[in-house]
Design an enzyme around this catalytic site. Structure first.
Site, PDB file in Angstrom:
ATOM      1  N   SER A   1       8.994   4.629  13.478  1.00 15.26           N
ATOM      2  CA  SER A   1      11.046   5.445  12.656  1.00 15.26           C
ATOM      3  C   SER A   1      12.072   4.618  12.581  1.00 15.26           C
ATOM      4  CB  SER A   1      10.779   6.248  13.717  1.00 15.26           C
ATOM      5  OG  SER A   1       9.769   7.874  14.041  1.00 15.26           O
TER       6      SER A   1
ATOM      7  N   LYS B   1      16.302   7.348  21.292  1.00 12.42           N
ATOM      8  CA  LYS B   1      16.268   6.472  19.771  1.00 12.42           C
ATOM      9  C   LYS B   1      16.235   6.998  18.284  1.00 12.42           C
ATOM     10  CE  LYS B   1      13.190   4.790  17.200  1.00 12.42           C
ATOM     11  NZ  LYS B   1      12.493   4.663  16.832  1.00 12.42           N
TER      12      LYS B   1
ATOM     13  N   LYS C   1      13.498  11.196   8.218  1.00 14.93           N
ATOM     14  CA  LYS C   1      13.310  11.374  10.308  1.00 14.93           C
ATOM     15  C   LYS C   1      13.256  11.743  10.993  1.00 14.93           C
ATOM     16  CE  LYS C   1       9.757  11.532  12.743  1.00 14.93           C
ATOM     17  NZ  LYS C   1       8.828  10.363  13.392  1.00 14.93           N
TER      18      LYS C   1
END
Length: 289
Positions: free
Chosen positions: A91, A234, A165
């Site tokens: 990711s 994150k 994503k």
């Protein structure tokens, strides 16, 4: 048959690489090499030193951030062969990935950003959704190797997979937090959270959070550790970068990031992302039951 390689045997990578090993000669590497040896014993893959993964036609990475992917790429750079495809399931961060793609192209290596959705359960079942960014030719070349995927969508140019994503996970965060706020209030009204969810999940308020995450993890108080809160924070940061880059209006997603930052400070980054609702419960003085 072409060899493939998988770098990064974490909670997602370990079962993903297992699906590859069932169909292709698969080389595996992990920073903790004992995990690669365990994978070899369990799935019949071959644990190798990092430089040997360059033998593979398709190299997969699934690491914590793009920074680690770039570091591994630099270590591998002298060994990589033209015609190799690099499929990055991390990711990651779109702009940094575009720079990495340019660097790898100097060796004739085609980089594709290919993060996944579906969680550890999807990784174990081989039913992940893959969102791919990069050239059409590269996407089609690697599609037959995506043994861990049920759905593969070419979403756009380089970096687009990582962008999708990040936004997807930002929406997960919104849905989870919003459902938590509503359920805390209903519990305090004397409504059973289970009964409230029965209604919500047959109505317009339903989401993955109400259908799966909250019933399976919050009502049961199980809170299994499948996706760390720190990693969701994150991803929310990456989403902010996407929004900032396009100067897109984003008041709700910015507030959501701040809320999860608070939850991370309260619970620690290693807590599961669903445990963020414990912060809401503490604020409201009621458990979602």
């Amino acid at each position: 048959m072409d060899k493939v390689a998988f770098l990064g045997l974490g909670a997602m990578g370990y079962p993903m690489a297992g699906h590859l090993a069932r169909r292709f000669p698969t080389l595996v590497w992990n920073r903790t090499f004992e995990k690669a040896l365990r994978h070899q014993a369990e799935f019949g893959s071959k644990a190798v030193p990092l430089e040997e993964v360059a033998e593979a036609r398709v190299v997969f990475t699934c690491l914590p951030t793009t920074k680690e992917v770039a570091e591994v790429a630099e270590r591998l750079f002298p060994h990589l062969r033209p015609g190799t495809y690099w499929v990055d399931a991390t990711s990651g961060e779109p702009e940094a990935s575009r720079r990495l793609a340019e660097r790898l192209l100097e060796r004739g290596v085609v980089y594709l950003d290919a993060p996944v959705s579906g969680g550890t359960a999807g990784a174990e079942r081989g039913t992940l959704t893959v969102m791919m960014g990069g050239p059409e030719e590269g996407v089609e070349a690697v599609r037959p190797y995506l043994a861990y995927a049920k759905k593969v969508v070419h979403v756009g140019p380089m970096g687009a997979g990582h962008a999708v994503k990040a936004i997807n996970n930002a929406l997960l965060a919104v849905n989870l937090w919003a459902a938590g706020e509503g359920l805390v209030a209903l519990v305090k009204q004397g409504v059973s959270a289970e009964k409230a969810l029965e209604v919500i999940n047959a109505s317009s308020g339903r989401s993955n959070a109400t259908e799966n995450l909250i019933p399976e993890r919050v009502l049961t108080r199980a809170f299994p550790k499948t996706f760390a809160l720190g990693l969701l924070v994150k991803d929310l940061g990456i989403a902010m970068g996407v929004l900032d880059g396009e100067k897109a209006p984003s008041p709700l997603l910015r507030l959501t990031r701040e809320l999860y930052e608070m939850a991370k400070r309260a619970l620690g980054g290693e807590a599961d992302h669903v445990e963020a609702l414990k912060v809401l419960e503490a604020w409201g003085g009621a458990e979602i039951r």
